[in-house]
Design a protein around this motif. Structure first.
Motif, PDB file in Angstrom:
ATOM      1  N   ASN A  71       6.629   2.274   2.679  1.00  0.00           N
ATOM      2  CA  ASN A  71       5.760   3.416   1.746  1.00  0.00           C
ATOM      3  C   ASN A  71       4.397   2.274   1.739  1.00  0.00           C
ATOM      4  O   ASN A  71       3.872   2.280   1.919  1.00  0.00           O
ATOM      5  CB  ASN A  71       7.017   3.817   0.384  1.00  0.00           C
ATOM      6  N   ILE A  72       5.541   1.368   0.108  1.00  0.00           N
ATOM      7  CA  ILE A  72       4.242   0.604  -0.159  1.00  0.00           C
ATOM      8  C   ILE A  72       3.298  -0.065   1.081  1.00  0.00           C
ATOM      9  O   ILE A  72       2.402  -0.941   0.741  1.00  0.00           O
ATOM     10  CB  ILE A  72       5.103   0.032  -1.529  1.00  0.00           C
ATOM     11  N   GLN A  74       3.133   0.202   3.737  1.00  0.00           N
ATOM     12  CA  GLN A  74       2.532   0.960   4.409  1.00  0.00           C
ATOM     13  C   GLN A  74       1.072   1.371   3.757  1.00  0.00           C
ATOM     14  O   GLN A  74      -0.247   1.543   4.838  1.00  0.00           O
ATOM     15  CB  GLN A  74       3.271   1.963   4.901  1.00  0.00           C
ATOM     16  N   LEU A  75       1.443   2.193   2.784  1.00  0.00           N
ATOM     17  CA  LEU A  75       0.045   2.249   1.747  1.00  0.00           C
ATOM     18  C   LEU A  75      -0.631   0.456   1.782  1.00  0.00           C
ATOM     19  O   LEU A  75      -2.213   1.053   1.347  1.00  0.00           O
ATOM     20  CB  LEU A  75      -0.094   2.299   0.237  1.00  0.00           C
ATOM     21  N   LEU A  76      -0.202  -0.656   1.520  1.00  0.00           N
ATOM     22  CA  LEU A  76      -1.305  -1.665   1.694  1.00  0.00           C
ATOM     23  C   LEU A  76      -1.206  -1.769   2.481  1.00  0.00           C
ATOM     24  O   LEU A  76      -2.804  -2.697   2.874  1.00  0.00           O
ATOM     25  CB  LEU A  76      -0.283  -2.379   1.261  1.00  0.00           C
ATOM     26  N   THR A  79      -4.975   0.049   2.843  1.00  0.00           N
ATOM     27  CA  THR A  79      -5.695  -0.362   2.210  1.00  0.00           C
ATOM     28  C   THR A  79      -6.527  -1.314   3.057  1.00  0.00           C
ATOM     29  O   THR A  79      -7.674  -1.549   3.118  1.00  0.00           O
ATOM     30  CB  THR A  79      -5.219  -0.516   0.795  1.00  0.00           C
ATOM     31  N   LEU A 104      -5.725   4.647  -2.018  1.00  0.00           N
ATOM     32  CA  LEU A 104      -4.640   4.290  -1.547  1.00  0.00           C
ATOM     33  C   LEU A 104      -4.067   2.695  -2.309  1.00  0.00           C
ATOM     34  O   LEU A 104      -3.029   2.744  -2.898  1.00  0.00           O
ATOM     35  CB  LEU A 104      -4.514   2.977   0.227  1.00  0.00           C
ATOM     36  N   ASN A 105      -5.052   2.211  -3.000  1.00  0.00           N
ATOM     37  CA  ASN A 105      -4.603   1.609  -4.076  1.00  0.00           C
ATOM     38  C   ASN A 105      -3.725   1.657  -5.071  1.00  0.00           C
ATOM     39  O   ASN A 105      -3.118   1.228  -5.690  1.00  0.00           O
ATOM     40  CB  ASN A 105      -5.268   0.298  -4.524  1.00  0.00           C
ATOM     41  N   LYS A 107      -2.154   5.110  -5.155  1.00  0.00           N
ATOM     42  CA  LYS A 107      -0.753   5.031  -5.095  1.00  0.00           C
ATOM     43  C   LYS A 107      -0.064   4.320  -5.179  1.00  0.00           C
ATOM     44  O   LYS A 107       1.149   4.665  -4.914  1.00  0.00           O
ATOM     45  CB  LYS A 107      -0.978   6.279  -3.648  1.00  0.00           C
ATOM     46  N   SER A 108      -0.729   3.213  -4.359  1.00  0.00           N
ATOM     47  CA  SER A 108       0.680   2.094  -4.412  1.00  0.00           C
ATOM     48  C   SER A 108       0.664   1.822  -5.937  1.00  0.00           C
ATOM     49  O   SER A 108       1.858   0.829  -6.025  1.00  0.00           O
ATOM     50  CB  SER A 108      -0.252   0.506  -4.025  1.00  0.00           C
ATOM     51  N   GLU A 111       3.088   4.175  -6.836  1.00  0.00           N
ATOM     52  CA  GLU A 111       4.504   3.919  -6.870  1.00  0.00           C
ATOM     53  C   GLU A 111       5.723   2.400  -7.274  1.00  0.00           C
ATOM     54  O   GLU A 111       6.401   2.526  -7.229  1.00  0.00           O
ATOM     55  CB  GLU A 111       4.545   3.340  -4.610  1.00  0.00           C
ATOM     56  N   MET A 112       4.902   1.077  -7.504  1.00  0.00           N
ATOM     57  CA  MET A 112       5.583   0.454  -7.475  1.00  0.00           C
ATOM     58  C   MET A 112       5.942   0.639  -9.702  1.00  0.00           C
ATOM     59  O   MET A 112       7.020  -0.121 -10.085  1.00  0.00           O
ATOM     60  CB  MET A 112       3.864  -0.786  -8.353  1.00  0.00           C
TER      61      MET A 112
END
Length: 257
Positions: A71-72, A74-76, A79, A104-105, A107-108, A111-112
């Motif tokens: 997840n994270i 993929q988001l990074l 980005t 996107l950032n 969202k990351s 998630e963190m």
């Protein structure tokens, strides 16, 4: 006093002096046996508690590792790709991509923060068993594979038992993991009920179900027996109903606090 009365008194006195030490020895023997049994049961409980804590930590690390990768990560990556594709010659499209990268950032970061909450599982349990279970529900729902209904019935008791909460939480994790891995379910219903005499936890899925009698002993040992053993060690009971093609219901009662 007659000679017969004196002899009878001497016999009774002798019996008392002989039997008293015998009763004392028997009492000490019974007391020591009960004490030894209590020490053995406490050692077994402490060992199971430590094992449960380690399993929760291991489960947490597995969840975090999977989420970081799937997840994270993929988001990074998205980005990074978005930022690398910006063409400054076209300001409008560049601004769109910058906005997308910012989203996107964010969202990351979100998630963190969720992962940070997961790392503090013990703090969640301090807030109550229901909050710890809710965190598990959140991660299951994130997969998009399951519809989860989570209900809480009754009032949480003022006096809690951290050890029982920990073991019941681990039982919940184990049941949910079995559903995810083996049941092919689409819906999961979780009901946590606070009763006058204890806690009742029901977890029902609409998966493939199984015939308990047909399960291999190895599979019983890894799953069902572990759940039953953990419940029994805190004085609880587990009832499992499952029908092939219709799903499974696991009903747990644990005296509380």
């Amino acid at each position: 006093m007659a000679n017969d009365d004196i002899e009878e008194l001497i016999v009774i006195t002798t019996l008392v002096f002989l039997l008293a030490p015998a009763f004392l020895v028997v009492y000490i023997f019974i007391h020591n046996r009960r004490k030894r049994r209590f020490i053995e049961e406490k050692a077994q409980f402490d060992a199971e508690l430590i094992k449960t804590q380690m399993e929760i930590q291991e489960q947490t690390m597995q969840t975090i590792g999977a989420d970081l990768h799937d997840n994270i990560g993929q988001l990074l990556s998205l980005t990074s790709l978005t930022l690398n594709s910006i063409e400054l010659e076209n300001p409008d499209k560049a601004q769109q991509k910058i906005d997308a990268a910012i989203e996107l950032n964010l969202k990351s970061i979100k998630e963190m923060r969720l992962l940070g909450r997961l790392l503090h599982g013990e703090q969640l349990l301090k807030l109550g068993l229901e909050e710890a279970i809710r965190s598990e529900v959140t991660w299951i729902e994130k997969s998009g594979r399951f519809t989860v209904v989570y209900d809480i019935d009754g009032d949480r008791p003022e006096a809690n038992n951290a050890d029982k909460d920990l073991i019941l939480f681990r039982i919940t994790q184990e049941i949910l993991n079995n559903i995810i891995k083996h049941s092919q379910a689409k819906e999961i219903n979780i009901k946590l009920g606070y009763l006058d005499t204890g806690i009742r936890l029901q977890i029902i899925d609409n998966g493939s179900g199984f015939n308990i009698g047909d399960l291999p002993e190895a599979q019983k040992g890894m799953g069902l027996k572990n759940i039953q053993k953990r419940a029994e060690i805190v004085g609880g009971e587990v009832f499992i109903q499952s029908t092939p093609g219709e799903g499974t219901c696991v009903d747990i009662f644990i005296p509380y606090p």
